[in-house]
Design a protein around this motif. Structure first.
Motif, PDB file in Angstrom:
ATOM      1  N   MET A 286       0.694  -1.174   0.012  1.00  0.00           N
ATOM      2  CA  MET A 286      -0.001  -0.061  -0.168  1.00  0.00           C
ATOM      3  C   MET A 286       0.779   1.310   0.273  1.00  0.00           C
ATOM      4  O   MET A 286       1.790   1.382   0.665  1.00  0.00           O
ATOM      5  N   THR A 287       0.404   1.982  -0.935  1.00  0.00           N
ATOM      6  CA  THR A 287       1.403   3.368  -1.004  1.00  0.00           C
ATOM      7  C   THR A 287       0.989   4.416   0.202  1.00  0.00           C
ATOM      8  O   THR A 287       0.230   4.300   0.932  1.00  0.00           O
ATOM      9  N   THR A 288       2.082   5.023   0.552  1.00  0.00           N
ATOM     10  CA  THR A 288       2.146   5.986   1.635  1.00  0.00           C
ATOM     11  C   THR A 288       1.570   7.295   1.071  1.00  0.00           C
ATOM     12  O   THR A 288       1.304   7.444  -0.229  1.00  0.00           O
TER      13      THR A 288
ATOM     14  N   LEU B 168     -12.779   3.643   2.658  1.00  0.00           N
ATOM     15  CA  LEU B 168     -12.087   4.045   1.461  1.00  0.00           C
ATOM     16  C   LEU B 168     -11.826   5.546   1.255  1.00  0.00           C
ATOM     17  O   LEU B 168     -10.969   5.509   0.535  1.00  0.00           O
ATOM     18  N   SER B 169     -12.463   6.377   1.660  1.00  0.00           N
ATOM     19  CA  SER B 169     -12.160   8.179   1.609  1.00  0.00           C
ATOM     20  C   SER B 169     -10.942   8.075   2.249  1.00  0.00           C
ATOM     21  O   SER B 169     -10.398   9.338   2.152  1.00  0.00           O
ATOM     22  N   SER B 170     -10.524   7.306   2.938  1.00  0.00           N
ATOM     23  CA  SER B 170      -9.190   7.541   3.805  1.00  0.00           C
ATOM     24  C   SER B 170      -7.963   7.382   3.071  1.00  0.00           C
ATOM     25  O   SER B 170      -7.046   7.916   3.257  1.00  0.00           O
TER      26      SER B 170
ATOM     27  N   VAL C  21      -7.000  -2.323   6.920  1.00  0.00           N
ATOM     28  CA  VAL C  21      -6.948  -1.466   7.915  1.00  0.00           C
ATOM     29  C   VAL C  21      -5.963  -1.075   8.439  1.00  0.00           C
ATOM     30  O   VAL C  21      -5.542   0.031   8.940  1.00  0.00           O
ATOM     31  N   ASN C  22      -5.101  -1.941   8.640  1.00  0.00           N
ATOM     32  CA  ASN C  22      -3.646  -1.694   9.165  1.00  0.00           C
ATOM     33  C   ASN C  22      -2.735  -0.986   8.469  1.00  0.00           C
ATOM     34  O   ASN C  22      -1.752  -0.514   8.828  1.00  0.00           O
ATOM     35  N   THR C  23      -3.187  -0.634   7.155  1.00  0.00           N
ATOM     36  CA  THR C  23      -2.434   0.269   6.375  1.00  0.00           C
ATOM     37  C   THR C  23      -2.925   1.709   6.130  1.00  0.00           C
ATOM     38  O   THR C  23      -2.620   2.389   5.320  1.00  0.00           O
TER      39      THR C  23
END
Length: 484
Positions: free
Chosen positions: A1-3, A396-398, A457-459
Protein backbone atom coordinates in the motif's frame (compact mmCIF):
# COMPACT_ATOMS: atom_id res chain seq x y z
CA UNK A 1 0.00 0.00 0.00
CA UNK A 2 1.35 3.38 -0.97
CA UNK A 3 2.10 5.96 1.70
CA UNK A 4 0.50 9.39 1.79
CA UNK A 5 3.64 10.92 0.31
CA UNK A 6 3.76 8.35 -2.48
CA UNK A 7 0.09 8.89 -3.28
CA UNK A 8 0.63 12.62 -3.45
CA UNK A 9 3.61 12.24 -5.77
CA UNK A 10 1.74 9.85 -8.05
CA UNK A 11 -1.23 12.18 -8.19
CA UNK A 12 0.92 15.14 -9.26
CA UNK A 13 2.51 13.11 -12.02
CA UNK A 14 -0.80 11.84 -13.42
CA UNK A 15 -2.83 15.02 -13.52
CA UNK A 16 -2.56 18.73 -12.88
CA UNK A 17 -5.26 19.84 -10.40
CA UNK A 18 -7.54 22.61 -11.48
CA UNK A 19 -7.89 25.95 -9.72
CA UNK A 20 -11.42 26.49 -8.35
CA UNK A 21 -13.50 28.55 -10.77
CA UNK A 22 -15.30 30.58 -8.12
CA UNK A 23 -14.51 34.22 -7.39
CA UNK A 24 -13.94 33.66 -3.68
CA UNK A 25 -10.37 34.05 -2.36
CA UNK A 26 -8.30 30.93 -1.72
CA UNK A 27 -5.66 31.43 0.99
CA UNK A 28 -3.27 28.81 2.32
CA UNK A 29 -5.95 27.05 4.35
CA UNK A 30 -8.58 27.02 1.57
CA UNK A 31 -11.23 29.75 1.64
CA UNK A 32 -10.91 32.86 3.80
CA UNK A 33 -14.24 32.43 5.56
CA UNK A 34 -14.48 36.04 6.70
CA UNK A 35 -14.07 37.40 3.19
CA UNK A 36 -16.28 34.64 1.85
CA UNK A 37 -19.14 35.68 4.14
CA UNK A 38 -18.71 39.34 3.19
CA UNK A 39 -18.55 38.86 -0.59
CA UNK A 40 -20.87 35.94 -1.30
CA UNK A 41 -24.69 36.09 -0.93
CA UNK A 42 -26.24 33.99 1.84
CA UNK A 43 -28.24 31.78 -0.54
CA UNK A 44 -25.09 30.90 -2.44
CA UNK A 45 -23.12 30.15 0.73
CA UNK A 46 -25.91 27.85 1.92
CA UNK A 47 -26.07 26.12 -1.48
CA UNK A 48 -22.30 25.66 -1.68
CA UNK A 49 -21.94 24.37 1.88
CA UNK A 50 -20.85 20.74 2.06
CA UNK A 51 -23.56 19.91 4.61
CA UNK A 52 -26.26 21.29 2.27
CA UNK A 53 -24.94 19.16 -0.56
CA UNK A 54 -24.90 16.11 1.71
CA UNK A 55 -28.49 16.90 2.69
CA UNK A 56 -29.53 17.11 -0.98
CA UNK A 57 -27.93 13.72 -1.60
CA UNK A 58 -29.62 12.32 1.49
CA UNK A 59 -33.05 13.50 0.27
CA UNK A 60 -32.44 11.65 -2.99
CA UNK A 61 -31.33 8.56 -1.05
CA UNK A 62 -34.54 8.83 0.95
CA UNK A 63 -36.78 9.12 -2.10
CA UNK A 64 -34.98 6.67 -4.38
CA UNK A 65 -32.89 3.77 -3.05
CA UNK A 66 -34.56 3.83 0.38
CA UNK A 67 -38.08 3.52 -1.02
CA UNK A 68 -36.84 0.86 -3.42
CA UNK A 69 -35.35 -1.00 -0.44
CA UNK A 70 -38.63 -0.50 1.44
CA UNK A 71 -40.48 -2.28 -1.38
CA UNK A 72 -37.89 -5.06 -1.32
CA UNK A 73 -38.16 -5.21 2.47
CA UNK A 74 -41.85 -6.10 2.22
CA UNK A 75 -40.79 -9.66 1.42
CA UNK A 76 -40.82 -10.54 -2.29
CA UNK A 77 -41.57 -6.89 -3.06
CA UNK A 78 -44.90 -7.28 -1.23
CA UNK A 79 -46.23 -9.54 -3.98
CA UNK A 80 -48.27 -12.65 -3.28
CA UNK A 81 -45.35 -14.81 -4.44
CA UNK A 82 -41.73 -13.63 -4.45
CA UNK A 83 -40.42 -15.54 -7.51
CA UNK A 84 -40.86 -12.80 -10.14
CA UNK A 85 -39.67 -10.11 -7.73
CA UNK A 86 -36.49 -12.08 -7.05
CA UNK A 87 -35.90 -12.60 -10.79
CA UNK A 88 -36.38 -8.87 -11.40
CA UNK A 89 -34.00 -8.00 -8.57
CA UNK A 90 -31.40 -10.51 -9.75
CA UNK A 91 -31.47 -8.91 -13.23
CA UNK A 92 -31.43 -5.44 -11.69
CA UNK A 93 -28.32 -6.06 -9.62
CA UNK A 94 -26.52 -7.88 -12.44
CA UNK A 95 -26.92 -4.85 -14.73
CA UNK A 96 -26.23 -2.52 -11.80
CA UNK A 97 -22.90 -4.29 -11.30
CA UNK A 98 -21.94 -3.91 -14.97
CA UNK A 99 -22.93 -0.24 -14.94
CA UNK A 100 -20.96 0.40 -11.76
CA UNK A 101 -17.80 -1.17 -13.18
CA UNK A 102 -18.09 1.10 -16.24
CA UNK A 103 -19.58 3.98 -14.30
CA UNK A 104 -16.52 5.95 -13.24
CA UNK A 105 -15.61 7.10 -16.78
CA UNK A 106 -19.30 7.88 -17.42
CA UNK A 107 -19.75 9.88 -14.21
CA UNK A 108 -16.46 11.74 -14.55
CA UNK A 109 -17.50 12.71 -18.09
CA UNK A 110 -21.13 13.59 -17.36
CA UNK A 111 -20.40 15.07 -13.91
CA UNK A 112 -21.89 13.86 -10.65
CA UNK A 113 -24.96 16.07 -11.05
CA UNK A 114 -26.09 14.69 -14.42
CA UNK A 115 -25.39 11.10 -13.41
CA UNK A 116 -27.70 11.67 -10.42
CA UNK A 117 -30.35 13.19 -12.69
CA UNK A 118 -30.28 10.17 -15.02
CA UNK A 119 -30.39 7.73 -12.14
CA UNK A 120 -33.28 9.46 -10.38
CA UNK A 121 -35.52 8.88 -13.41
CA UNK A 122 -35.33 5.09 -13.10
CA UNK A 123 -36.90 4.60 -9.65
CA UNK A 124 -40.52 5.55 -10.49
CA UNK A 125 -40.35 3.03 -13.35
CA UNK A 126 -39.54 0.25 -10.91
CA UNK A 127 -42.25 1.32 -8.46
CA UNK A 128 -44.87 1.51 -11.20
CA UNK A 129 -43.90 -1.99 -12.37
CA UNK A 130 -44.72 -3.41 -8.93
CA UNK A 131 -48.08 -1.65 -9.11
CA UNK A 132 -48.84 -3.08 -12.56
CA UNK A 133 -47.87 -6.56 -11.42
CA UNK A 134 -50.00 -6.33 -8.29
CA UNK A 135 -53.00 -4.75 -10.07
CA UNK A 136 -52.93 -6.46 -13.49
CA UNK A 137 -50.55 -9.40 -13.09
CA UNK A 138 -48.12 -7.81 -15.58
CA UNK A 139 -44.88 -9.73 -15.04
CA UNK A 140 -42.88 -8.72 -18.13
CA UNK A 141 -42.91 -5.04 -17.10
CA UNK A 142 -41.60 -5.93 -13.65
CA UNK A 143 -38.68 -7.83 -15.18
CA UNK A 144 -38.01 -5.03 -17.72
CA UNK A 145 -38.10 -2.44 -14.93
CA UNK A 146 -35.40 -4.43 -13.14
CA UNK A 147 -33.14 -3.98 -16.17
CA UNK A 148 -33.92 -0.25 -16.48
CA UNK A 149 -33.45 0.30 -12.76
CA UNK A 150 -30.15 -1.59 -12.86
CA UNK A 151 -28.62 0.77 -15.42
CA UNK A 152 -30.13 3.96 -13.98
CA UNK A 153 -29.40 3.10 -10.37
CA UNK A 154 -25.86 2.09 -11.35
CA UNK A 155 -25.17 5.61 -12.68
CA UNK A 156 -26.72 7.13 -9.56
CA UNK A 157 -24.85 4.84 -7.15
CA UNK A 158 -21.44 5.62 -8.66
CA UNK A 159 -22.09 9.37 -8.48
CA UNK A 160 -23.48 9.08 -4.95
CA UNK A 161 -20.57 6.97 -3.70
CA UNK A 162 -18.03 9.48 -4.98
CA UNK A 163 -19.98 12.38 -3.46
CA UNK A 164 -20.53 10.94 0.01
CA UNK A 165 -16.83 10.09 0.31
CA UNK A 166 -15.75 13.52 -0.94
CA UNK A 167 -18.04 16.16 0.55
CA UNK A 168 -17.29 15.80 4.27
CA UNK A 169 -14.39 17.52 6.06
CA UNK A 170 -11.87 14.99 7.35
CA UNK A 171 -13.01 15.46 10.96
CA UNK A 172 -16.70 14.89 10.27
CA UNK A 173 -16.80 12.07 7.73
CA UNK A 174 -18.39 9.60 10.17
CA UNK A 175 -21.26 11.95 11.03
CA UNK A 176 -21.85 12.93 7.38
CA UNK A 177 -22.02 9.26 6.40
CA UNK A 178 -24.37 8.61 9.33
CA UNK A 179 -26.68 11.34 7.98
CA UNK A 180 -26.72 9.59 4.62
CA UNK A 181 -27.38 6.17 6.19
CA UNK A 182 -30.18 7.59 8.34
CA UNK A 183 -31.82 9.10 5.23
CA UNK A 184 -31.67 5.68 3.57
CA UNK A 185 -33.41 4.12 6.56
CA UNK A 186 -35.95 6.91 7.05
CA UNK A 187 -37.16 6.10 3.57
CA UNK A 188 -37.84 2.55 4.67
CA UNK A 189 -39.53 3.86 7.82
CA UNK A 190 -41.89 6.09 5.83
CA UNK A 191 -42.48 3.30 3.35
CA UNK A 192 -43.29 0.97 6.20
CA UNK A 193 -45.76 3.50 7.68
CA UNK A 194 -47.56 3.79 4.33
CA UNK A 195 -47.61 0.05 3.95
CA UNK A 196 -48.90 -0.55 7.49
CA UNK A 197 -51.64 2.07 7.10
CA UNK A 198 -52.96 0.29 4.01
CA UNK A 199 -52.35 -3.31 5.09
CA UNK A 200 -53.31 -3.69 8.75
CA UNK A 201 -56.13 -6.21 8.62
CA UNK A 202 -55.50 -9.52 10.36
CA UNK A 203 -55.71 -12.73 8.41
CA UNK A 204 -55.00 -11.20 5.00
CA UNK A 205 -52.76 -13.36 2.84
CA UNK A 206 -51.05 -12.77 -0.48
CA UNK A 207 -49.64 -9.44 -1.66
CA UNK A 208 -50.04 -5.94 -0.28
CA UNK A 209 -52.62 -3.44 -1.51
CA UNK A 210 -51.89 -2.09 -5.04
CA UNK A 211 -52.57 1.44 -3.75
CA UNK A 212 -49.48 1.11 -1.55
CA UNK A 213 -47.26 1.19 -4.63
CA UNK A 214 -48.86 4.45 -5.83
CA UNK A 215 -47.69 6.16 -2.64
CA UNK A 216 -44.21 4.73 -3.16
CA UNK A 217 -44.05 5.98 -6.77
CA UNK A 218 -45.04 9.52 -5.73
CA UNK A 219 -42.15 9.64 -3.24
CA UNK A 220 -39.72 8.18 -5.80
CA UNK A 221 -40.56 11.00 -8.22
CA UNK A 222 -39.45 13.63 -5.69
CA UNK A 223 -35.77 12.65 -6.09
CA UNK A 224 -35.65 14.06 -9.63
CA UNK A 225 -35.79 17.84 -8.86
CA UNK A 226 -33.31 17.50 -5.99
CA UNK A 227 -30.73 15.98 -8.35
CA UNK A 228 -30.67 19.29 -10.30
CA UNK A 229 -29.61 21.16 -7.14
CA UNK A 230 -26.26 19.40 -6.76
CA UNK A 231 -23.28 21.78 -7.00
CA UNK A 232 -20.02 21.02 -8.85
CA UNK A 233 -17.35 19.73 -6.47
CA UNK A 234 -15.03 22.64 -7.18
CA UNK A 235 -17.63 25.11 -5.85
CA UNK A 236 -18.31 23.29 -2.58
CA UNK A 237 -16.98 24.92 0.61
CA UNK A 238 -16.69 22.91 3.82
CA UNK A 239 -17.41 24.38 7.25
CA UNK A 240 -13.67 24.65 8.00
CA UNK A 241 -13.02 26.59 4.78
CA UNK A 242 -11.34 23.69 2.99
CA UNK A 243 -12.12 22.86 -0.60
CA UNK A 244 -12.45 19.60 -2.51
CA UNK A 245 -9.45 18.60 -4.61
CA UNK A 246 -10.63 18.17 -8.20
CA UNK A 247 -8.26 17.20 -11.00
CA UNK A 248 -8.47 17.95 -14.70
CA UNK A 249 -10.87 15.83 -16.74
CA UNK A 250 -9.22 12.85 -18.40
CA UNK A 251 -9.95 11.29 -21.77
CA UNK A 252 -12.29 8.31 -21.91
CA UNK A 253 -9.35 6.03 -22.74
CA UNK A 254 -7.41 7.28 -19.72
CA UNK A 255 -10.48 6.94 -17.47
CA UNK A 256 -10.89 3.32 -18.54
CA UNK A 257 -7.23 2.69 -17.75
CA UNK A 258 -7.69 4.31 -14.35
CA UNK A 259 -10.73 2.19 -13.46
CA UNK A 260 -8.83 -0.94 -14.55
CA UNK A 261 -5.96 0.15 -12.31
CA UNK A 262 -8.43 0.77 -9.47
CA UNK A 263 -9.96 -2.69 -9.81
CA UNK A 264 -6.51 -4.28 -9.53
CA UNK A 265 -5.33 -2.01 -6.69
CA UNK A 266 -4.59 -3.36 -3.23
CA UNK A 267 -7.38 -1.20 -1.84
CA UNK A 268 -10.08 -2.92 -3.90
CA UNK A 269 -8.47 -6.35 -3.88
CA UNK A 270 -8.41 -6.40 -0.08
CA UNK A 271 -11.91 -4.92 0.33
CA UNK A 272 -13.52 -6.86 -2.53
CA UNK A 273 -14.79 -9.77 -0.44
CA UNK A 274 -16.22 -7.33 2.09
CA UNK A 275 -18.00 -5.48 -0.73
CA UNK A 276 -19.42 -8.76 -2.10
CA UNK A 277 -20.66 -9.70 1.38
CA UNK A 278 -21.91 -6.28 2.54
CA UNK A 279 -25.38 -6.46 0.94
CA UNK A 280 -25.53 -10.20 0.27
CA UNK A 281 -28.00 -10.61 3.12
CA UNK A 282 -30.81 -8.72 1.34
CA UNK A 283 -31.92 -11.55 -0.96
CA UNK A 284 -32.15 -14.10 1.84
CA UNK A 285 -34.02 -11.81 4.23
CA UNK A 286 -36.49 -10.85 1.47
CA UNK A 287 -37.31 -14.53 1.00
CA UNK A 288 -37.42 -15.09 4.78
CA UNK A 289 -40.04 -12.37 5.27
CA UNK A 290 -42.10 -13.57 2.29
CA UNK A 291 -42.14 -17.17 3.52
CA UNK A 292 -42.85 -16.79 7.22
CA UNK A 293 -44.66 -13.49 7.87
CA UNK A 294 -48.19 -12.24 7.22
CA UNK A 295 -48.79 -9.10 5.15
CA UNK A 296 -49.34 -6.83 8.14
CA UNK A 297 -46.41 -8.39 10.04
CA UNK A 298 -44.16 -7.60 7.08
CA UNK A 299 -45.57 -4.06 7.07
CA UNK A 300 -44.81 -3.60 10.77
CA UNK A 301 -41.32 -5.06 10.28
CA UNK A 302 -40.51 -2.58 7.52
CA UNK A 303 -41.73 0.28 9.75
CA UNK A 304 -39.82 -0.39 12.98
CA UNK A 305 -36.61 -1.98 11.66
CA UNK A 306 -34.84 1.35 10.87
CA UNK A 307 -35.11 2.85 14.38
CA UNK A 308 -32.11 1.18 15.95
CA UNK A 309 -30.06 1.77 12.80
CA UNK A 310 -30.31 5.53 13.33
CA UNK A 311 -28.72 5.27 16.77
CA UNK A 312 -26.14 2.73 15.66
CA UNK A 313 -24.91 4.68 12.64
CA UNK A 314 -24.49 7.95 14.54
CA UNK A 315 -22.75 6.03 17.32
CA UNK A 316 -20.29 4.58 14.82
CA UNK A 317 -19.93 8.04 13.27
CA UNK A 318 -18.79 9.52 16.59
CA UNK A 319 -16.26 6.70 16.99
CA UNK A 320 -14.84 7.27 13.51
CA UNK A 321 -14.65 11.06 14.05
CA UNK A 322 -13.13 11.07 17.53
CA UNK A 323 -10.08 13.32 17.81
CA UNK A 324 -8.48 11.30 20.60
CA UNK A 325 -7.44 8.41 18.36
CA UNK A 326 -5.34 8.34 15.21
CA UNK A 327 -7.15 7.66 11.93
CA UNK A 328 -5.67 4.16 11.77
CA UNK A 329 -6.77 3.34 15.31
CA UNK A 330 -10.28 4.60 14.58
CA UNK A 331 -10.36 2.38 11.50
CA UNK A 332 -9.38 -0.63 13.61
CA UNK A 333 -11.94 0.05 16.35
CA UNK A 334 -14.67 0.59 13.76
CA UNK A 335 -13.87 -2.66 11.95
CA UNK A 336 -13.94 -4.84 15.06
CA UNK A 337 -17.17 -3.20 16.24
CA UNK A 338 -18.91 -3.99 12.95
CA UNK A 339 -17.57 -7.57 12.81
CA UNK A 340 -18.64 -8.47 16.36
CA UNK A 341 -22.18 -7.14 15.85
CA UNK A 342 -22.59 -9.01 12.54
CA UNK A 343 -21.33 -12.30 13.97
CA UNK A 344 -23.96 -12.12 16.73
CA UNK A 345 -26.77 -11.46 14.26
CA UNK A 346 -25.84 -14.31 11.92
CA UNK A 347 -25.50 -16.88 14.68
CA UNK A 348 -29.00 -15.91 15.87
CA UNK A 349 -30.35 -16.07 12.30
CA UNK A 350 -28.97 -19.55 11.66
CA UNK A 351 -30.37 -20.87 14.95
CA UNK A 352 -33.80 -19.40 14.16
CA UNK A 353 -33.93 -20.81 10.63
CA UNK A 354 -32.82 -24.23 11.84
CA UNK A 355 -35.87 -24.27 14.13
CA UNK A 356 -38.10 -23.27 11.20
CA UNK A 357 -36.70 -26.09 9.08
CA UNK A 358 -37.71 -28.57 11.78
CA UNK A 359 -41.16 -27.06 12.22
CA UNK A 360 -42.61 -24.64 9.67
CA UNK A 361 -44.33 -21.86 11.65
CA UNK A 362 -46.67 -20.94 8.80
CA UNK A 363 -47.59 -17.27 8.44
CA UNK A 364 -46.44 -15.43 11.58
CA UNK A 365 -48.56 -12.43 12.62
CA UNK A 366 -47.50 -9.65 14.98
CA UNK A 367 -49.69 -10.92 17.81
CA UNK A 368 -48.18 -14.42 17.68
CA UNK A 369 -45.83 -15.42 20.48
CA UNK A 370 -43.19 -16.35 17.92
CA UNK A 371 -43.13 -12.90 16.29
CA UNK A 372 -40.54 -11.21 18.55
CA UNK A 373 -37.86 -13.90 18.41
CA UNK A 374 -38.28 -14.47 14.67
CA UNK A 375 -38.35 -10.76 13.81
CA UNK A 376 -35.48 -9.51 16.00
CA UNK A 377 -32.68 -11.00 13.83
CA UNK A 378 -34.14 -9.05 10.87
CA UNK A 379 -34.43 -5.97 13.07
CA UNK A 380 -30.73 -6.11 13.98
CA UNK A 381 -29.47 -6.99 10.49
CA UNK A 382 -31.14 -3.76 9.33
CA UNK A 383 -28.61 -2.03 11.60
CA UNK A 384 -25.48 -4.16 11.14
CA UNK A 385 -25.82 -4.11 7.34
CA UNK A 386 -25.88 -0.29 7.04
CA UNK A 387 -23.11 -0.04 9.66
CA UNK A 388 -20.92 -2.21 7.43
CA UNK A 389 -21.67 0.09 4.48
CA UNK A 390 -21.07 3.32 6.36
CA UNK A 391 -17.79 2.05 7.76
CA UNK A 392 -16.51 0.89 4.39
CA UNK A 393 -17.14 4.21 2.66
CA UNK A 394 -15.39 6.00 5.50
CA UNK A 395 -12.41 3.67 5.10
CA UNK A 396 -12.24 4.02 1.30
CA UNK A 397 -12.28 7.81 1.58
CA UNK A 398 -9.27 7.61 3.92
CA UNK A 399 -7.10 6.51 0.97
CA UNK A 400 -8.31 8.92 -1.76
CA UNK A 401 -6.00 11.38 -3.49
CA UNK A 402 -8.78 13.44 -5.17
CA UNK A 403 -12.53 13.53 -5.83
CA UNK A 404 -12.27 11.52 -9.04
CA UNK A 405 -10.49 8.71 -7.23
CA UNK A 406 -13.36 8.57 -4.75
CA UNK A 407 -15.70 8.11 -7.73
CA UNK A 408 -13.53 5.26 -9.08
CA UNK A 409 -13.18 3.56 -5.71
CA UNK A 410 -16.91 3.96 -5.08
CA UNK A 411 -17.72 2.57 -8.53
CA UNK A 412 -15.55 -0.50 -7.97
CA UNK A 413 -16.97 -1.12 -4.49
CA UNK A 414 -20.56 -0.62 -5.64
CA UNK A 415 -20.00 -2.91 -8.64
CA UNK A 416 -18.71 -5.77 -6.49
CA UNK A 417 -21.47 -5.13 -3.97
CA UNK A 418 -24.09 -5.37 -6.74
CA UNK A 419 -22.63 -8.68 -7.93
CA UNK A 420 -23.14 -9.99 -4.41
CA UNK A 421 -26.75 -8.82 -4.41
CA UNK A 422 -27.39 -10.36 -7.83
CA UNK A 423 -26.01 -13.71 -6.66
CA UNK A 424 -28.02 -13.47 -3.44
CA UNK A 425 -31.31 -12.87 -5.25
CA UNK A 426 -30.40 -15.55 -7.77
CA UNK A 427 -30.01 -18.08 -4.94
CA UNK A 428 -33.44 -17.09 -3.63
CA UNK A 429 -35.41 -17.05 -6.89
CA UNK A 430 -37.53 -19.99 -5.68
CA UNK A 431 -39.96 -19.09 -2.92
CA UNK A 432 -39.60 -22.54 -1.40
CA UNK A 433 -35.83 -22.21 -1.24
CA UNK A 434 -34.25 -22.73 2.16
CA UNK A 435 -33.13 -19.41 3.71
CA UNK A 436 -30.71 -21.35 5.88
CA UNK A 437 -28.48 -21.78 2.83
CA UNK A 438 -28.40 -18.02 2.32
CA UNK A 439 -27.70 -17.33 5.99
CA UNK A 440 -24.81 -19.82 6.08
CA UNK A 441 -23.30 -18.52 2.82
CA UNK A 442 -23.54 -14.93 4.09
CA UNK A 443 -21.90 -15.87 7.40
CA UNK A 444 -19.11 -17.71 5.55
CA UNK A 445 -18.50 -14.70 3.29
CA UNK A 446 -18.12 -12.50 6.37
CA UNK A 447 -15.60 -14.96 7.80
CA UNK A 448 -13.35 -15.06 4.73
CA UNK A 449 -13.52 -11.27 4.24
CA UNK A 450 -12.24 -10.45 7.73
CA UNK A 451 -8.53 -11.24 7.26
CA UNK A 452 -8.04 -9.13 4.08
CA UNK A 453 -9.88 -6.27 5.78
CA UNK A 454 -7.57 -6.44 8.80
CA UNK A 455 -4.57 -6.19 6.47
CA UNK A 456 -6.15 -3.19 4.71
CA UNK A 457 -7.13 -1.38 7.91
CA UNK A 458 -3.62 -1.75 9.31
CA UNK A 459 -2.31 0.30 6.35
CA UNK A 460 -4.74 3.21 6.82
CA UNK A 461 -2.81 6.50 6.41
CA UNK A 462 -2.70 8.94 9.30
CA UNK A 463 -4.17 11.65 7.08
CA UNK A 464 -6.27 11.61 3.92
CA UNK A 465 -3.85 12.00 0.95
CA UNK A 466 -6.25 14.40 -0.83
CA UNK A 467 -6.17 16.78 2.15
CA UNK A 468 -2.37 16.73 2.22
CA UNK A 469 -2.17 17.45 -1.51
CA UNK A 470 -4.78 20.25 -1.30
CA UNK A 471 -2.98 21.95 1.58
CA UNK A 472 0.34 21.84 -0.27
CA UNK A 473 -1.27 23.29 -3.40
CA UNK A 474 -2.85 26.11 -1.38
CA UNK A 475 0.52 26.90 0.22
CA UNK A 476 2.23 26.90 -3.17
CA UNK A 477 -0.55 29.09 -4.58
CA UNK A 478 -0.17 31.61 -1.75
CA UNK A 479 3.60 31.66 -2.11
CA UNK A 480 3.20 32.35 -5.82
CA UNK A 481 0.75 35.17 -5.11
CA UNK A 482 3.06 36.72 -2.52
CA UNK A 483 6.01 36.48 -4.94
CA UNK A 484 4.06 38.30 -7.64
Amino acid sequence: MTTTKDAASEHREDAVPTVPTTNEPTPANGVDLEEYRMNVPLWKRVWQHSLTQMFLLSVQSFCGPAISDAITGLGGGGLATPEVSNISNALRYALLAITCFLGAPIVNKLSVKWALVIGSMSWPIQGSAYYCNSKFGNQWYLILSGAIAGVGTGCWYVAEAGAIMTLAPSGARGKYLALWIVARNLGQLVGGAINLAKNNEKGVSGGISPDTYIAFVIIQCIAFPFAFMIAPFERVVRYDGSRILVSEALSTKMEIKRIAKTLSSKLIMLSGLWAFWSFFYTGTWTTYLGLYFSVRARALSSLISPFFCILGCFGLGFILDTKYLSQRRRAQVGLYTVIILNVGVYIWSIIMQTKFNRHNPGSIDWDDGLYASSFLPYFFVQTTGPLSQSYMYWLLSSFATDAQENVRNGAAFRGIEAVGQAVSYGINTKSQGNPLIGFCVTFALLGISVLPMIFLVNTTPDRIPADVIQEQQDIDHKKGADYV
